[in-house]
Each structure stands twice: as structure tokens, then as C-alpha cells.
Enzyme design. Structure first.
Site, PDB file in Angstrom:
ATOM      1  N   GLU A   1       0.933  -1.420  -0.177  1.00  0.00           N
ATOM      2  CA  GLU A   1      -0.044   0.136   0.327  1.00  0.00           C
ATOM      3  C   GLU A   1       0.826   1.348  -0.180  1.00  0.00           C
ATOM      4  O   GLU A   1       1.151   1.474   0.711  1.00  0.00           O
ATOM      5  CB  GLU A   1      -0.853   0.406   1.239  1.00  0.00           C
ATOM      6  CG  GLU A   1      -1.876   1.026   1.145  1.00  0.00           C
ATOM      7  CD  GLU A   1      -1.337   3.001   1.229  1.00  0.00           C
ATOM      8  OE1 GLU A   1      -1.561   2.640   0.004  1.00  0.00           O
ATOM      9  OE2 GLU A   1      -1.574   2.960   2.973  1.00  0.00           O
TER      10      GLU A   1
ATOM     11  N   CYS B   1      -1.396   9.304   2.742  1.00  0.00           N
ATOM     12  CA  CYS B   1      -1.006   9.047   1.303  1.00  0.00           C
ATOM     13  C   CYS B   1      -2.800   9.258   0.301  1.00  0.00           C
ATOM     14  O   CYS B   1      -2.506   9.707  -0.535  1.00  0.00           O
ATOM     15  CB  CYS B   1      -1.172   6.841   1.178  1.00  0.00           C
ATOM     16  SG  CYS B   1      -2.276   6.006   2.535  1.00  0.00           S
TER      17      CYS B   1
END
Length: 490
Positions: A247, A281
Site C-alpha cells: 500500500e 497517503c
């Protein structure tokens, strides 16, 4: 709860034999944790210990494993304020933000249990006198590599599903947040986890490489930057025997098109871009708007709100919106990124700048890249927002998709006719309508496409990467009453 600065291997706290490692409070520039990394021998030993610990853990069965995970949940509740304070101290994020992270760690337990049953578990069906059984089995030793921005919540989102499935875990946290990692492991120890089931190893990229390449490691669950993720992917190329779930980051767009509440839309944009100092993110890196008067007013409101954001010591009273970044280096990266974009022809609407509060503090920036000579598709991990003005909505969607990444995107609009086209055409793993890009539900899959990652090791689908399905056909006896072809002719 006292922190020792040690490794946790096989249920024992031991001193590392590698290089020194110190964690600083970025707001106060004081040391809050000091220890040593694992040396090569310790990095090898921990895998052997985890293999044995995993055998014991899997033999216990799900319900017994679940009872210990529930005890860990109790430990989190009892120590949530201590945990939140340490997260704030080690990351520089405001206390309210850190408290939200600690709460997310608690909430992850019930979510992971539900995901285990829904996504994995045991399934049985009957067909032609045969019972078709699908079971899910743990992979073995899983290496969890954690990031600095959510040093508790994000590793926790890998560790809990991995343990529920019956795996053992080797946790190597970010070198910048070893204190939160140690406290988390001490809570697991207090919950009664058997020896060797979870192990804590401090180290650098070399340590991570040694761990993930070990023959007895079944997989790696990683949340972090794209450079590190690509390095892991290269190191494990040609190893289909290992789970590699990554991820990574994103160059996330937020499209504002026909949102009539200018102030309300501006607040969503500011939250998207600057939560946690832009160190999420899912933070918006690009704002895409029209060229009409309403869009111009929206841009002015965004600049106004961002320019007067409360930035202060993360434990100040009242709590600020933004605290410090993780380090002075992170602040300098934002300033270098701003200079680079300006060099491409960007028009600075709000200049990010160093602050007198300390070397890790930076004010938010906004730069209009509409007339730049070239577009930049890099993730600048901090409070810097790029603006692009376009003529048509179709152009806005195309520009939003013009990235190697594909983590999060959002549309802010009162025109419901735009919702479906945006949802259908957006190239991202998370697509929101009239919601910020930053933040996500733990009950949904989390992750992206392109350079944003290859699977969904976080969020609700994490269970998928912690166990493999095994298909069985079962009959009540070993009698086959169907003659073989040609058997009756003999």
C-alpha cells in the site's frame, strides 16, 4: 509503561547489536527513544523463532486466538491516552489527531474479526453427494513493515488480521517511530500472546531486505512510500511463493465543479490537503477547478483558509490544526518541491515557508500549475497543494486520471448528474463524492492501483492476504459405485 529501546524476540526483550537508533520529538527536538538495531544474526534468528511461534499459535484454534486479540483490545482501551500522547510526541501530529489514531487501533479489532468471518473462514456446500469445503489457512511468517505517519494504526491494520488468521509476525517499524512500535508490542505482551508469535525488530532498509528475502518468510505486508515499495517488489521478483502486498502513496486529485457552498467546499479541500500536515497517503495533492467566477471565488476561499490555519506545538492548548512534520528533512522536502514546481512555471498563490516554531514546522502552500511548462507527477509528502484550472468537466476528469498513481480521488459538486460519470471514469482505488480524499472507512477495502500499490493489505480486505483458500471435496465413505469405462466388458 516504560520503554527500553530493545528488540522483542521469542517473548524476550533483548538489546540490539546493530547501529544506534534514536527517535526525536520533531516539535521539541528532544530524544524520546534510544536503542540499537538488530544485527544480521538477530535478523536471521528472529525468523526461526517466528516459525516455531507460528506453529504454536495455529494449533490454538481461532477462538483461543480471538480471546488474546480481545485482551489486546482491552490493553489498547486502558492505555489509549498514553498511546495517543506517544504518537503525538513521536510524529509531531496534534494530540487530537493522535487520539483519533489510537481510537482507530481499537476499532480495528472488531472490524478485523468481521472481515475474517466474511472474507475467509469456512464455507460448505453440497453437490451430488459430495461436500465442497473451502477453508482458509495461514501462510506462516509474515513480515510487517510500518510507516512513520500512522505508526500505530497502519501496522495494526496488518498485524491484527495476520494474527487472527494464524500467522506469526515479525514487525519492523519505521526508523523514525520505534517508540510507538515498542509500546504496541508491550501491549501485545500484556495481552498474553505466546512467545514468538509477534516479534519486534528495529532496523533499516537492509534489515527489511534480509527479513523479506528469508526462505522461511511467507510474505510481506507493507505500507509506505513508493520508492521503498518498488524496492521490495524488485527484491522479491521471481518469488511467487511469497505474498507481497504493498500500500503505497498517491498524487491524489480533488475536483471541485459546481459546488455552490464555497466555504463548505473550501473546508473539505483544506482538510483533504492538510490533515496531518499533508502526511497522509490519501491527502489531496492536486485541486482541479473550472475557470468560471464561482471557481475563482472558491480558490480565493481555499487560499484564505489555508493561510490562517492554526499551526502550533502539537500539544498546545487549544490544539492546532497542524503540528510539526516528522522531521526537518521532511520540511525541506516540501520546500524543495515547491521550488521545483515554481521552476516549472507554477504561480505561487500561498507560499509554504519555514516557521520559527522549530525546524520541523512548515506553513501550507498552494501553487497554480495551470500554465506550467510541464506537469509534475511526484508525491510531495507534506502540506503543498497544486491547482489546475480547466474549461470542461471532461477535461477535469482526464487530468485527474493523468497520473502513474491511483489511490484516492474526490468530486465536490451539487450537480448529481456528474456523480456517476466521475465514479465510472476515475482511475483510483478510493473514489469519494462530496467527501474529502483524506481518511477512509475501515469497513471498506483500502488501497490503490498503478504506483499506489498492488493489493489491499490495509482496510477490510486485509484478511484476503493473511490466509490462502484451500478447496476440498469430502464424501462420507471411500466407496465409488460408478464403474470405470470398459470395466463391465471384462
Amino acid at each position: 509503561m516504560m520503554l527500553s529501546g530493545e528488540l522483542f524476540i521469542g517473548g524476550q526483550w533483548i538489546e540490539g547489536r546493530g547501529n544506534d537508533l534514536t527517535s526525536l520529538d520533531p516539535a521539541e527536538q528532544t530524544s524520546i527513544w534510544h536503542g540499537r538495531m538488530a544485527d544480521d544474526e538477530q535478523a536471521l534468528d528472529v525468523v526461526e523463532v517466528a516459525v516455531k511461534g507460528g506453529q504454536t499459535w495455529r494449533a490454538m484454534g481461532f477462538e483461543e486466538r480471538l480471546s488474546i486479540v480481545k485482551s489486546f483490545e482491552d490493553q489498547l482501551r486502558e492505555n489509549k491516552d498514553t498511546l495517543a500522547l506517544l504518537i503525538s510526541r513521536e510524529t509531531g501530529k496534534p494530540f487530537w489527531d493522535a487520539a483519533g489514531e489510537a481510537a482507530s487501533m481499537i476499532g480495528k479489532i472488531a472490524i478485523s474479526v468481521d472481515a475474517y468471518h466474511e472474507r475467509t473462514g469456512v464455507r460448505e456446500t453440497e453437490a451430488n453427494g459430495v461436500t465442497l469445503v473451502t477453508r482458509h489457512h495461514a501462510h506462516g511468517v509474515m513480515v510487517v513493515l510500518g510507516p512513520f505517519n500512522f505508526p500505530g494504526h497502519l501496522p495494526n491494520g496488518h498485524i491484527v488480521p495476520a494474527l487472527l488468521a494464524g500467522n506469526s509476525v515479525i514487525f519492523k517499524p519505521s526508523e523514525q517511530t520505534p517508540a510507538v512500535a515498542e509500546l504496541t508490542i508491550r501491549l501485545w505482551e500484556a495481552a498474553g500472546l505466546p512467545k514468538g508469535v509477534i516479534n519486534l525488530v528495529h532496523g533499516d532498509a537492509g534489515t527489511a531486505r534480509q527479513l523479506i528475502s528469508h526462505d522461511d518468510v511467507a510474505g510481506v505486508l507493507f505500507t509506505g512510500g513508493v520508492k521503498a515499495g518498488l524496492s521490495i517488489h524488485r527484491d522479491l521478483a521471481g518469488h511467487p511463493d511469497k505474498i507481497v502486498a504493498l500500500e503505497l502513496g498517491g498524487n491524489n486529485p480533488i475536483v471541485a465543479w459546481g459546488a455552490h457552498d464555497t466555504l463548505g467546499a473550501a473546508r473539505m479541500i483544506v482538510r483533504s490537503a492538510y490533515l496531518s500536515g499533508g502526511q497522509r497517503c490519501t491527502c489531496a495533492r492536486r485541486l482541479i477547478v473550472g475557470k468560471d467566477e464561482s471557481s475563482q471565488n472558491l480558490m480565493k476561499k481555499v487560499v484564505e483558509l489555508a493561510g490562517r490555519l492554526a499551526i502550533n506545538h502539537p500539544r498546545a492548548d487549544p490544539n492546532p490544526f497542524m503540528g510539526a512534520l516528522i522531521s526537518e528533512h521532511a520540511r525541506d522536502s516540501v520546500l524543495r518541491g515547491q521550488a521545483h514546481l515554481e521552476g516549472l512555471g507554477g504561480d505561487v498563490l500561498l507560499k509554504a515557508g519555514a516557521m520559527d516554531l522549530g525546524p520541523a514546522f512548515v506553513s501550507p502552500g498552494i501553487i497554480d500549475m495551470s500554465n506550467a511548462a510541464a506537469a509534475s507527477d511526484d508525491e510531495i509528502f507534506g502540506p503543498l497543494l497544486q491547482v489546475y484550472q480547466v474549461d470542461e468537466f471532461e477535461e477535469a476528469v482526464a487530468l485527474a486520471n493523468n497520473t502513474r498513481f491511483g489511490l484516492a480521488s474526490a468530486l465536490l459538486s451539487d450537480d448529481s448528474s456528474l456523480f456517476e460519470p466521475f465514479l465510472n471514469q476515475s482511475r483510483a482505488g478510493i473514489v469519494n463524492i462530496n467527501q474529502p480524499t483524506a481518511g477512509a472507512s475501515g469497513r471498506a477495502p483500502f488501497g490503490g492501483i498503478g504506483l499506489s500499490g498492488n493489493h489491499r493489505p490495509a482496510g477490510y480486505y486485509a484478511a484476503d492476504y493473511c490466509a490462502y483458500p484451500r478447496a476440498s471435496m469430502v464424501r462420507s465413505n471411500a466407496s465409488d459405485e460408478t464403474p470405470l469405462p470398459g470395466e463391465q466388458d471384462r
